[in-house]
Scaffold this motif. Sequence first.
Motif, PDB file in Angstrom:
ATOM      1  N   THR A 143       0.500  -1.459   0.419  1.00 49.64           N
ATOM      2  CA  THR A 143      -0.170  -0.258  -0.031  1.00 49.64           C
ATOM      3  C   THR A 143       0.334   0.664  -0.173  1.00 49.64           C
ATOM      4  N   CYS A 144       0.299   2.196  -0.513  1.00 50.73           N
ATOM      5  CA  CYS A 144       1.019   3.986  -0.886  1.00 50.73           C
ATOM      6  C   CYS A 144       0.387   4.758  -0.711  1.00 50.73           C
ATOM      7  N   GLN A 145       1.190   5.721  -1.791  1.00 55.28           N
ATOM      8  CA  GLN A 145      -0.155   7.307  -1.841  1.00 55.28           C
ATOM      9  C   GLN A 145       0.905   6.883  -3.364  1.00 55.28           C
ATOM     10  N   ALA A 146      -0.266   7.048  -3.976  1.00 63.06           N
ATOM     11  CA  ALA A 146       0.132   7.639  -5.724  1.00 63.06           C
ATOM     12  C   ALA A 146      -0.805   8.952  -6.044  1.00 63.06           C
ATOM     13  N   LEU A 147      -0.044   9.355  -7.858  1.00 63.62           N
ATOM     14  CA  LEU A 147      -0.285  10.493  -7.399  1.00 63.62           C
ATOM     15  C   LEU A 147      -1.291  10.191  -8.806  1.00 63.62           C
ATOM     16  N   VAL A 148      -2.487  10.521  -8.678  1.00 64.49           N
ATOM     17  CA  VAL A 148      -3.429  11.112 -10.171  1.00 64.49           C
ATOM     18  C   VAL A 148      -3.358  12.597 -10.787  1.00 64.49           C
ATOM     19  N   ALA A 149      -3.023  12.301 -12.390  1.00 63.18           N
ATOM     20  CA  ALA A 149      -3.370  13.189 -13.384  1.00 63.18           C
ATOM     21  C   ALA A 149      -4.530  13.468 -14.028  1.00 63.18           C
ATOM     22  N   SER A 171      -1.979  -5.944  -6.219  1.00 63.72           N
ATOM     23  CA  SER A 171      -3.342  -7.436  -5.504  1.00 63.72           C
ATOM     24  C   SER A 171      -3.400  -7.824  -7.009  1.00 63.72           C
ATOM     25  N   GLY A 172      -1.846  -8.941  -6.958  1.00 68.33           N
ATOM     26  CA  GLY A 172      -2.934  -9.697  -8.082  1.00 68.33           C
ATOM     27  C   GLY A 172      -1.203  -9.169  -9.401  1.00 68.33           C
ATOM     28  N   GLY A 173      -0.506  -8.731  -8.449  1.00 71.05           N
ATOM     29  CA  GLY A 173       1.027  -8.364  -9.508  1.00 71.05           C
ATOM     30  C   GLY A 173       0.030  -7.066 -10.383  1.00 71.05           C
ATOM     31  N   ALA A 174      -0.768  -6.096 -10.022  1.00 69.29           N
ATOM     32  CA  ALA A 174      -1.130  -4.901  -9.933  1.00 69.29           C
ATOM     33  C   ALA A 174      -1.783  -3.525  -9.355  1.00 69.29           C
ATOM     34  N   GLY A 175      -2.088  -2.657  -9.560  1.00 68.44           N
ATOM     35  CA  GLY A 175      -2.270  -1.747  -8.618  1.00 68.44           C
ATOM     36  C   GLY A 175      -3.293  -1.135  -8.757  1.00 68.44           C
ATOM     37  N   ALA A 176      -4.259  -1.073  -8.103  1.00 65.78           N
ATOM     38  CA  ALA A 176      -5.298   0.058  -8.419  1.00 65.78           C
ATOM     39  C   ALA A 176      -5.894   1.018  -7.023  1.00 65.78           C
ATOM     40  N   THR A 177      -6.614   2.337  -6.776  1.00 66.74           N
ATOM     41  CA  THR A 177      -6.743   2.853  -6.165  1.00 66.74           C
ATOM     42  C   THR A 177      -7.530   2.290  -5.134  1.00 66.74           C
ATOM     43  N   PHE A 178      -7.600   2.826  -3.988  1.00 64.68           N
ATOM     44  CA  PHE A 178      -8.060   1.710  -2.888  1.00 64.68           C
ATOM     45  C   PHE A 178      -9.497   2.221  -2.403  1.00 64.68           C
ATOM     46  N   GLN A 179     -10.726   1.492  -2.800  1.00 67.55           N
ATOM     47  CA  GLN A 179     -12.266   2.385  -2.635  1.00 67.55           C
ATOM     48  C   GLN A 179     -12.405   3.410  -2.999  1.00 67.55           C
ATOM     49  N   ARG A 180     -11.405   4.468  -3.327  1.00 63.57           N
ATOM     50  CA  ARG A 180     -11.678   5.593  -3.707  1.00 63.57           C
ATOM     51  C   ARG A 180     -11.099   5.885  -5.054  1.00 63.57           C
ATOM     52  N   PRO A 181     -11.799   6.586  -5.898  1.00 60.59           N
ATOM     53  CA  PRO A 181     -12.671   7.878  -6.005  1.00 60.59           C
ATOM     54  C   PRO A 181     -14.618   6.276  -6.016  1.00 60.59           C
ATOM     55  N   THR A 182     -15.272   6.598  -5.539  1.00 59.97           N
ATOM     56  CA  THR A 182     -16.397   6.128  -6.353  1.00 59.97           C
ATOM     57  C   THR A 182     -17.706   7.448  -6.529  1.00 59.97           C
ATOM     58  N   TYR A 183     -18.408   6.917  -7.299  1.00 59.89           N
ATOM     59  CA  TYR A 183     -19.350   7.100  -8.421  1.00 59.89           C
ATOM     60  C   TYR A 183     -20.623   6.811  -8.107  1.00 59.89           C
ATOM     61  N   ARG A 184     -21.473   7.628  -7.583  1.00 59.96           N
ATOM     62  CA  ARG A 184     -23.197   7.415  -7.540  1.00 59.96           C
ATOM     63  C   ARG A 184     -23.575   7.827  -8.934  1.00 59.96           C
ATOM     64  N   ILE A 185     -24.415   6.293  -9.568  1.00 60.19           N
ATOM     65  CA  ILE A 185     -24.796   7.120 -11.422  1.00 60.19           C
ATOM     66  C   ILE A 185     -25.671   7.269 -11.290  1.00 60.19           C
ATOM     67  N   ARG A 186     -26.186   9.011 -12.073  1.00 61.32           N
ATOM     68  CA  ARG A 186     -26.840   9.208 -12.543  1.00 61.32           C
ATOM     69  C   ARG A 186     -28.175   8.965 -13.284  1.00 61.32           C
ATOM     70  N   ALA A 187     -28.945   9.799 -13.596  1.00 58.69           N
ATOM     71  CA  ALA A 187     -29.791   9.904 -15.017  1.00 58.69           C
ATOM     72  C   ALA A 187     -29.812   9.789 -16.313  1.00 58.69           C
ATOM     73  N   TRP A 229     -17.197   1.540  -7.548  1.00 59.58           N
ATOM     74  CA  TRP A 229     -15.951   1.808  -7.487  1.00 59.58           C
ATOM     75  C   TRP A 229     -15.553   2.203  -8.742  1.00 59.58           C
ATOM     76  N   ILE A 230     -13.853   3.215  -8.888  1.00 53.70           N
ATOM     77  CA  ILE A 230     -13.494   3.560  -9.784  1.00 53.70           C
ATOM     78  C   ILE A 230     -12.007   3.931 -10.053  1.00 53.70           C
ATOM     79  N   PRO A 231     -11.729   1.911 -10.416  1.00 55.87           N
ATOM     80  CA  PRO A 231     -10.620   1.696  -9.457  1.00 55.87           C
ATOM     81  C   PRO A 231      -9.241   2.212 -10.933  1.00 55.87           C
ATOM     82  N   VAL A 232      -8.719   3.286 -10.221  1.00 57.93           N
ATOM     83  CA  VAL A 232      -7.332   4.641 -11.422  1.00 57.93           C
ATOM     84  C   VAL A 232      -6.245   2.995 -11.263  1.00 57.93           C
ATOM     85  N   PRO A 233      -5.689   2.896 -12.093  1.00 57.55           N
ATOM     86  CA  PRO A 233      -4.214   2.571 -11.831  1.00 57.55           C
ATOM     87  C   PRO A 233      -3.612   2.831 -11.439  1.00 57.55           C
TER      88      PRO A 233
END
Length: 373
Positions: free
Chosen positions: A44-50, A103-119, A159-163
């Motif tokens: 686990t770590c802190q990553a940066l996303v552009a 996990s499993g040889g790849a990384g994704a942002t943990f639990q965040r961000p999430t998005y609630r679907i709109r119409a 859940w939005i799994p940003v690499p």
Amino acid sequence: MTAAMAPPQLVSVLVALLCVAAASPAGVGAARFVCNATAPRASTCQALVAYAPPNATTLAAVRALFQLRSHRALLASNGLPLSTPPSSPAPSPLRVRLPCLCSGGAGATFQRPTYRIRAGDTLDAIARGVFAGLVTYQDIAAANNVSDPNKIAVGQELWIPVPCSCDPVAGQPVVHYTYVVPPGASVAAIAQDFATTEATVLALNRMPDAKSLLAGQVLDVPLRACSSAISSTAIDRNLLVPNGSYILTANNCIMCGCSSYTWQLDCQPTQGISSSFCPASKCGDMFLGNTTTSPTSSCESTACSYAGYTNSTSFTILANLTTSSTCNAAAMSPMAQQAHSSAFRLASTWLRWTELIVCLHVIFLCVSFLNHV
């Protein structure tokens, strides 16, 4: 194509089309960042996303979209003054610091961000429009067990799994930066902008060569982090800060920035935080962040450097005296990251031979088929 076309012409057309398909680069697809870190705390770590907002927006809106815990954290990631109000326009791209899990040889942002679907939402619109291409709709569907991307319900939370990644590069800790390639960019320009090498970018992203770079591609770019004097027993011992940003640590009592001049972590007491809450930190008679020049050498300086914080018995900020040479600082260059360059030259050659063999097989199959028609 007409029925009167002779078999040799048909063979030529089929061969040309199939060879182009075999040799052409694939479209921009899902990004999968390699992350093999498995040791305790290393996964686990802190990553940066552009994040490049598709429309004009504010810092507050970006913070809400990525569920960041504080406005200060967003300011710190982008080197903005702590006095910057939430209503300020968000620069583009904006650096967003997110927790990363391997996990499993790849990384994704943990639990965040999430998005609630709109119409009216679709997974593709969410991926490309809302999150600016950091993920694909296939990424979102797979992470949320959505079997049919066309069947999503209003109000459903995704859940939005940003690499991302937590792996060291060339044996050195880095901050991995999830970066969407803008139109007209090149591997050489990206490497120069972020003080790394073309070979490192190609290796991390498993690219055969620089020509395979595509606009909209999501890249793993390593950002060199400043070295520090933080104790291995401190709570924030894994603190990594790249150039162009700072971070608040020790319950926001300490502000640490990364200097590209010395590549040493520069930590000071955070201005505006109550001194009654933050314990004083000193090295003898020197306060944290103070520096003195050696009386015997103008090239040597001694600093009261931040060494982390503990909270086992009471909240304590640690500090140690460190000595550094200032005369050689200007000659210091960014971390060399030449690993795997020769391996990727071999991989590129192997891919070209593979394409040729595939084309020859296609020709053979086409001719054999037409001979039996």
